[in-house]
Design a protein around this motif. Structure first.
Motif, short mmCIF file in Angstrom:
data_model
loop_
_atom_site.label_atom_id
_atom_site.label_comp_id
_atom_site.label_asym_id
_atom_site.label_seq_id
_atom_site.Cartn_x
_atom_site.Cartn_y
_atom_site.Cartn_z
N HIS A 255 0.78 -1.21 -0.10
CA HIS A 255 -0.17 0.07 0.00
C HIS A 255 0.84 1.37 0.11
O HIS A 255 0.30 2.47 -0.39
N GLY A 256 2.25 1.24 0.37
CA GLY A 256 2.90 2.63 0.43
C GLY A 256 4.08 2.62 -0.57
O GLY A 256 4.17 3.80 -0.76
N ALA A 257 4.38 1.57 -0.92
CA ALA A 257 5.73 1.50 -2.05
C ALA A 257 5.18 2.58 -3.25
O ALA A 257 6.27 3.15 -3.68
N ALA A 274 18.94 14.82 -3.63
CA ALA A 274 18.61 13.64 -2.85
C ALA A 274 17.91 13.93 -1.61
O ALA A 274 16.89 13.25 -1.35
N GLU A 275 18.15 15.02 -1.09
CA GLU A 275 17.34 15.21 0.30
C GLU A 275 15.84 15.56 -0.10
O GLU A 275 15.13 15.20 0.93
N VAL A 276 15.74 16.56 -0.99
CA VAL A 276 14.22 16.51 -1.35
C VAL A 276 13.48 15.32 -1.67
O VAL A 276 12.47 15.14 -1.30
N GLN A 277 14.19 14.79 -2.82
CA GLN A 277 13.67 13.19 -2.96
C GLN A 277 13.19 12.44 -1.80
O GLN A 277 12.29 11.86 -1.74
N ASP A 278 14.18 12.47 -0.71
CA ASP A 278 13.97 11.51 0.58
C ASP A 278 12.68 12.09 1.17
O ASP A 278 11.72 11.24 1.78
N MET A 279 12.53 13.86 1.32
CA MET A 279 11.36 14.01 1.97
C MET A 279 10.22 13.78 1.27
O MET A 279 8.86 13.35 1.93
N ALA A 280 10.22 13.80 -0.15
CA ALA A 280 8.78 13.46 -0.85
C ALA A 280 8.40 11.67 -0.60
O ALA A 280 7.38 11.50 -0.55
N LYS A 285 5.13 7.75 1.93
CA LYS A 285 5.25 6.30 2.85
C LYS A 285 4.15 6.75 3.74
O LYS A 285 3.22 5.74 3.90
N HIS A 286 4.35 7.55 4.62
CA HIS A 286 3.73 7.68 5.92
C HIS A 286 2.21 8.10 5.73
O HIS A 286 1.36 7.68 6.43
N MET A 287 2.11 8.92 4.77
CA MET A 287 0.38 9.15 4.33
C MET A 287 0.02 7.91 4.01
O MET A 287 -1.33 7.83 4.38
N ALA A 288 0.33 7.23 3.03
CA ALA A 288 -0.17 5.89 2.89
C ALA A 288 -0.29 4.86 3.86
O ALA A 288 -1.36 4.37 3.76
N HIS A 368 2.01 8.02 12.06
CA HIS A 368 2.47 8.30 10.73
C HIS A 368 2.04 9.60 10.16
O HIS A 368 2.58 9.98 9.46
N GLY A 369 0.91 9.94 10.64
CA GLY A 369 0.33 11.29 10.11
C GLY A 369 1.43 12.37 10.51
O GLY A 369 1.93 13.27 9.85
N ASN A 370 1.73 12.07 11.67
CA ASN A 370 2.99 13.24 12.24
C ASN A 370 4.14 13.15 11.58
O ASN A 370 4.79 14.12 11.18
#
Length: 399
Positions: A255-257, A274-280, A285-288, A368-370
């Motif tokens: 569901h998250g990948a 890479a930093e911006v990509q990781d935050m996205a 991930k956590h929203m899913a 996960h929302g936080n």
């Protein structure tokens, strides 16, 4: 061209590796209950899920319910749609999926594409791209819009493929056997067609890293769905003693990948670092994960719940309930909920609600929302970022 041929091999994997599912009657997804005060909630956050999505669609430029319209209106799928009409009167899940694609204001199947567009706009152009002439609409690159379509096509193909039913477990009320067999064939072919179109569009993006990200998301989906289906082959199976950590790993795969890696791919297309990509990636991930836990919680928190409603015994509240209770007591509760050899879901639901599993699942959803909100803090304030925050608020709203 070689890349395109390679990608077109992927469609068969998802349909072939995922075993047929029985005709589960899962509860519908609803996220309209009020949210109590918690980290970062805006006083102007929309009160209802549909309002959140509607406002977000205005920000990205068009309703994402039409995200994959070009593919859905192709001659090939038009012919398939004519064949699907033969299933009317049966209980084949493909009919429900088809209805959702045409009209889905309540469940928002197109959520993943919407998130990809929002996070693309929230991040904006990178410094690398400011000197180049890229085609943008509402602050979003055309290649990012194509990626959002691809993400939706992959998710839709998954929904269609998961509509394949186990013919050995059919009931007389489900319809004639020949119709259900026909429905399975249509589900396999139409799902493969959608995946083939997604892979073709992915190749046209001409970005090797994006191809790798989405290809790995497809493999994650196959693995996750296989684990889900292999543990639910029987109606009254007792959930595996997997623990919440293993549940998280399996849920991320199924569901998250796709959303996480699509958000990362959107940043790669805009040449963000890479930093911006990781935050996205972290937001997706956590929203899913929050979205999935919210869905799992619905049978346990709705004020009006039918006594005959079923729920997955490997859902988050149940796994947490079992973890708090211990394996032996959980098996005893399962046995006590058996009535004439069949599981009484209403009785078991009340037993689980009396434990700590439901409240712990709500806490996990908000955790996960936080995490998703924390990932957004690296993006500059904007309407798109606020919309992404409101989506988190909507899926973590409980009473």
């Amino acid at each position: 061209m070689n890349l395109q041929r390679l990608l077109l091999r992927f469609p068969c994997y998802l349909g072939a590796l995922a075993p047929p599912r029985r005709l589960w009657r899962f509860p519908s997804f609803d996220t309209t209950s009020p949210l109590g005060p918690w980290r970062g909630q805006s006083s102007r956050s929309p009160a209802h899920w549909n309002q959140v999505v509607s406002e977000a669609e205005k920000i990205v430029g068009y309703p994402t319910s039409f995200m994959s319209l070009r593919c859905l209106l192709s001659d090939e799928l038009s012919n398939i749609a004519m064949q699907v009409r033969k299933l009317v009167g049966t209980q084949h899940p493909l009919l429900t999926t088809a209805r959702g694609l045409v009209h889905d204001s309540r469940h928002n199947l197109q959520l993943r594409g919407l998130v990809v567009l929002l996070i693309s706009k929230a991040a904006g152009p990178s410094r690398v791209n400011t000197s180049q002439n890229y085609d943008t609409v509402s602050g979003i690159y055309s290649c990012q819009r194509s990626l959002a379509e691809i993400t939706e096509l992959i998710h839709t193909a998954l929904l269609v493929h998961r509509g394949i039913v186990n013919l050995n477990e059919l009931q007389s009320s489900d319809g004639p056997l020949k119709d259900m067999q026909f429905g399975n064939k249509i589900a396999i072919l139409s799902g493969d067609f959608l995946l083939a179109n997604a892979c073709n569009g992915l190749a046209l993006l001409q970005n090797t890293k994006v191809v790798e990200l989405l290809a790995s998301a497809l493999m994650d989906l196959v693995q996750g769905v296989y684990h889900e289906n292999s543990t639910s082959a029987k109606e009254n199976y007792i959930t595996d003693d997997i623990g919440i950590s293993t549940w998280k790993e399996q849920t991320f795969l199924s569901h998250g990948a796709l959303l996480a890696k699509s958000c990362q791919a959107a940043m790669e297309l805009a040449k963000h670092d890479a930093e911006v990509q990781d935050m996205a990636f972290q937001y997706g991930k956590h929203m899913a994960m929050s979205h999935k836990i919210n869905s799992d919680l619905q049978p346990f928190i709705k004020e009006k719940t039918s006594d005959c409603v079923t729920f997955h015994l490997n859902s988050a509240p149940v796994v947490l309930h079992q973890e708090f209770l211990g394996r032996d007591l959980w098996i005893k509760q399962i046995e006590e909920a058996q009535v004439k050899g069949r599981l009484n879901y209403a009785k078991l639901r009340e037993t689980i609600k009396a434990g700590k599993g439901v409240t712990s699942a709500i806490d996990l959803c908000r955790y996960h929302g936080n995490k998703a909100l924390a990932a957004l803090e690296s993006f500059p304030p904007s309407e798109a970022r606020s919309a992404l925050e409101n989506i988190v608020f909507a899926v973590t709203r409980f009473s």
